[in-house]
Design a protein around this motif. Structure first.
Motif, mmCIF file in Angstrom:
data_model
loop_
_atom_site.group_PDB
_atom_site.id
_atom_site.type_symbol
_atom_site.label_atom_id
_atom_site.label_comp_id
_atom_site.label_asym_id
_atom_site.label_seq_id
_atom_site.Cartn_x
_atom_site.Cartn_y
_atom_site.Cartn_z
ATOM 1 N N LYS A 1 4.905 3.698 15.380
ATOM 2 C CA LYS A 1 3.792 3.844 14.447
ATOM 3 C C LYS A 1 3.872 5.150 13.666
ATOM 4 C CE LYS A 1 0.162 1.172 16.804
ATOM 5 N NZ LYS A 1 -1.233 1.250 17.304
ATOM 6 N N LEU B 1 0.765 -4.928 12.573
ATOM 7 C CA LEU B 1 -0.519 -4.233 12.653
ATOM 8 C C LEU B 1 -1.560 -4.729 11.661
ATOM 9 C CD1 LEU B 1 0.744 -0.535 12.997
ATOM 10 C CD2 LEU B 1 -0.133 -2.009 14.817
ATOM 11 N N PHE B 2 -1.133 -5.179 10.479
ATOM 12 C CA PHE B 2 -2.096 -5.366 9.395
ATOM 13 C C PHE B 2 -2.140 -6.776 8.793
ATOM 14 C CE2 PHE B 2 -0.558 -0.925 9.271
ATOM 15 C CZ PHE B 2 -1.753 -0.259 9.520
ATOM 16 N N GLU C 1 -6.032 -1.259 11.097
ATOM 17 C CA GLU C 1 -5.752 -2.029 12.311
ATOM 18 C C GLU C 1 -7.044 -2.676 12.829
ATOM 19 O OE1 GLU C 1 -3.304 -0.332 15.440
ATOM 20 O OE2 GLU C 1 -2.818 1.341 14.113
#
Length: 780
Positions: free
Chosen positions: A545, A605-606, A618
């Motif tokens: 990340k 994540l998105f 998120e």
């Protein structure tokens, strides 16, 4: 429809807020009595002047320069987090949320007027839980509540002031409030007491109304595919976007509004791409003219800092003259790339000089020694070392007397015995009594001062004083150097040393693209150094990340916040774009490999598998009431707009077709807006053309250390062809690209010379060894 706030109606903008209290306005005397009575009730009858008020300001432990600016206010400020939320619920108190950023002029004004006021601080401390948010550090929080403010009023801006229920639901908000009531403006103190009174008397109604507002906002912000998963026609979208931009275009001064006037690089990028697709048409010619004229007028204007380089945030007037003086990193990155592309297309050295000017400013004033880039410089500063109050633009403006003192030398060869100051002042529009229109200076901060603007062409100024063109250029350059040294004696504006992943990404793109186009290896090296900084300080290798931010420590080291903030969608898309740009400029595949890794993480994540496109945040943060998808390109392009092109580039580098499908799904999700008002999404409109045409792979087989390879690369770099990616096939069969794109192994050099191929859908052209032939094919 969004329900109106139950207490009062707010009209917000970037300027001071007018807050309407209803049709029955009380007299000033009655209002004063009410205020005194309510204040006594709110403070339990205590005399706010007796004794020292008790407060605990928790911002002192933060890293954000904006939060630290408020760390000594007599307000019990909390950062956004569980401690504040739990206190509000435990004590059944409303939350006052204040959002701003460290170089925000009106944020400074409201702090000085209200947050440093002990009496107002006492009202806040005893009756509200006060939360301060840096919008640049937490764009997720800012977007949720700015959406509310904009939906329930006619605008928005910063500082943003919003009142929330203990469960974080907004019910009334605005922007700047003056501390006391005026003829047309209701003061912050009055607003606080009115809200407090309503919370005590009508709590149930307030809670019910806040729930209705949230339900309406959820419906309003729901962006996604409703019917068939079909992207809109790119031809229709781009034609309508061009038409809408053309209708708002300022023929005389360039730009796309009267005032205030913003740089809007997203519009310029769209126009460049539109020209590239329609080079031989009148619409294409007009698109190019609009973009180049706008860039020239901006560079001539006062929005451009002619002494210390770089661009200010925006112009308050139509002719780009009087700016709002703050300088933002995201503007510098995007404008450097835009001016470099203007040179690439037109061949005019003027544009290359402006790009170099921007990059000089960033290298000198916005660069951390670790390799990262700082966020911004403030608009306000002290006029002198003895001054007690800051003024907007004080660091940048000049009196005629100051210029005459710095530039007293006579100019050789002019019979009238004119000085260097005379020539400089004529060229840059300096007047003895100042050149700022009083209408653009409401606080008289610029009275008698001059904002430099190129008033005449070099040719006209040279003719006016009987100088040769090269003589004049040398004179002006030397004059600017002297004025730069003189300006360096003034107190500098505040520097926001926060480093953001997203804005660093935009600046890396600016350096990388400019380096490739202008043939400046030092720019490419600076981009690579910044990318290494991101990888070292703003990337967690174990989780894969990105982090949102880091900060310059007291010992000039790089520090993280005590609770690290994970990257948002905009951080991923701008960093991925930067890494693609850096690969094409440096041909170092390590940047390509990291970009692809981040693209996979972004998807995890998105991505919204139901409505398609990417959420901005998120799903893991329960304090965020809305999970949104940005639907407008502004000062920065919206993340989904950039994501379309990133996905297409990623697919071209890896052969991963799922990314092409995702790009089309994003366009489908935003199809209604793209078809009706594409002018609000010009970057996505531009990307729709790339999606329709697919990206060409320009493959160069050769050794970049050899001249024949470098010649082909220079041809690619000097040619504006927006819908292509550049690939170096260096023969390393174990390398990243060869493992992802097996067809590269079938491409060879012809007759031992560096060779280019244009490939599309796994089909490649005949080999090309001539740079002239390659240019002809790249420019159909």
């Amino acid at each position: 429809m969004i329900p109106a706030p139950v207490l009062l109606l707010c009209r917000t903008s970037c300027r001071p807020l007018l807050l309407r209290l209803g049709p029955n306005r009380t007299s000033w005397a009655r209002r004063t009595i009410f205020l005194r009575t309510a204040l006594a009730m709110a403070t339990g009858g205590k005399n706010s002047h007796s004794g020292s008020p008790q407060y605990t300001n928790r911002l002192i432990h933060e890293k954000s320069p904006y939060l630290l600016q408020h760390a000594h206010n007599p307000v019990n400020w909390y950062p956004w987090g569980q401690e504040a939320f739990e206190k509000a619920k435990r004590e059944d108190k409303l939350i006052f949320l204040s959002v701003g950023y460290s170089t925000c002029h009106w944020c400074h004004v409201m702090e000085q007027e209200s947050f440093q006021n002990v009496e107002i601080g006492q009202i806040l401390n005893e009756n509200f839980v006060c939360i301060k948010v840096d919008r640049e550090e937490r764009p997720d929080v800012d977007k949720v509540y700015m959406t509310f403010v904009q939906a329930t009023s006619s605008g928005g801006g910063w500082p943003m002031s919003v009142w929330l229920t203990p469960d974080l639901k907004p019910f009334v908000g605005g922007t700047y409030f003056p501390p006391e009531d005026g003829i047309y403006q209701v003061g912050f103190r009055t607003v606080l007491l009115r809200i407090l009174e309503q919370w005590k008397r009508n709590k149930t109604t307030l809670l019910e109304n806040s729930q209705k507002i949230m339900s309406a906002l959820l419906a309003r912000t729901d962006v996604g595919v409703r019917g068939e998963e079909v992207p809109p026609s790119s031809q229709e979208v781009t034609a309508r976007c061009f038409q809408q931009l053309s209708e708002s275009y300022d023929e005389e001064y360039g730009g796309f509004s009267e005032s205030p006037k913003f740089p809007t690089p997203v519009n310029l990028n769209f126009l460049f791409s539109y020209w590239a697709l329609r080079r031989s048409t009148s619409e294409g010619a007009r698109a190019l003219q609009m973009a180049l004229h706008t860039l020239k007028m901006m560079a001539y204007g006062g929005i451009h800092d002619h002494i210390a380089q770089g661009f200010h945030r925006y112009s308050t007037d139509q002719r780009w003259h009087v700016p709002h003086f703050e300088k933002m990193l995201y503007d510098q990155g995007q404008l450097a790339a835009a001016y470099a592309k203007a040179f690439q297309i037109s061949g005019e050295e003027f544009f290359a000089d402006v790009a170099a000017d921007i990059l000089l400013y960033v290298s000198r004033d916005l660069s951390d020694r670790s390799g990262g880039f700082y966020s911004a410089e403030d608009a306000d500063s002290y006029p002198s070392l003895q001054s007690k109050e800051k003024q907007e633009g004080a660091f940048c403006v000049w009196t005629a007397e100051e210029i005459r003192w710095v530039l007293p030398d006579p100019v050789e060869g002019i019979p009238e015995r004119k000085t260097t100051a005379d020539v400089f002042m004529h060229h840059y529009g300096v007047k003895e009594d100042g050149n700022v229109n009083p209408m653009k200076d409401p606080h008289n901060e610029l009275k008698g001062k001059n904002v430099l603007i190129v008033q005449y062409s070099l040719e006209l100024t040279a003719a006016r004083f009987g100088l040769g063109l090269e003589q004049l250029k040398a004179l002006l350059a030397k004059s600017r150097e002297k004025l730069y040294k003189a300006r360096g004696q003034r107190p500098r504006p505040h520097l926001d040393t926060k480093m953001l992943a997203s804005w660093n990404g935009l600046m890396i793109s600016g350096f990388a693209q400019s380096g490739a186009i202008l043939g400046k290896k030092e720019y490419v090296d600076r981009a690579a150094r910044a990318a290494s900084f991101l990888q070292s300080h703003m990337f967690n290798a174990s989780s894969g990340k990105l982090l949102r931010s880091c900060y310059q420590g007291q010992d000039s080291s790089v520090e993280q916040s005590s609770v690290p903030i994970h990257g948002f969608l905009e951080d991923y898309v701008f960093v991925i774009q930067a890494l693609f740009d850096l690969y094409e400029a440096s041909l170092n595949s390590q940047w390509l490999e990291w970009a692809v890794q981040l693209q996979h993480k972004q998807d995890d994540l998105f991505w919204d598998p139901k409505g398609f496109a990417y959420f901005s945040t998120e799903a893991a943060d329960p304090s965020l009431l809305l999970r949104m998808k940005d639907d407008q390109d502004g000062a920065e392009p919206s993340p989904n707009s950039i994501a379309v092109t990133n996905l297409l580039r990623a697919a071209s580098y890896t052969g991963h077709k799922e990314w092409v499908k995702k790009a089309g799904q994003i366009l489908a999700a935003f199809s209604e807006r793209l078809l009706k008002i594409p002018v609000v999404l010009p970057e996505m409109a531009r990307a729709s053309a790339a999606s329709h045409l697919t990206l060409q792979q320009v493959v160069i087989c050769g050794d970049p250390s050899r001249e024949d390879t470098r010649e082909l690369l220079r041809c690619v770099y000097s040619t504006y062809a927006p819908n292509r990616v550049l690939i170096l096939a260096d023969g390393d069969s174990t390398g990243f690209l060869y493992r992802r794109l097996p067809f590269l192994s079938s491409l060879e050099k012809k007759d031992g010379k560096a060779t280019a191929y244009l490939c599309e859908n796994f089909t490649c052209s005949l080999p090309i060894t001539s740079s002239q032939e390659l240019r002809r094919i790249l420019l159909p």
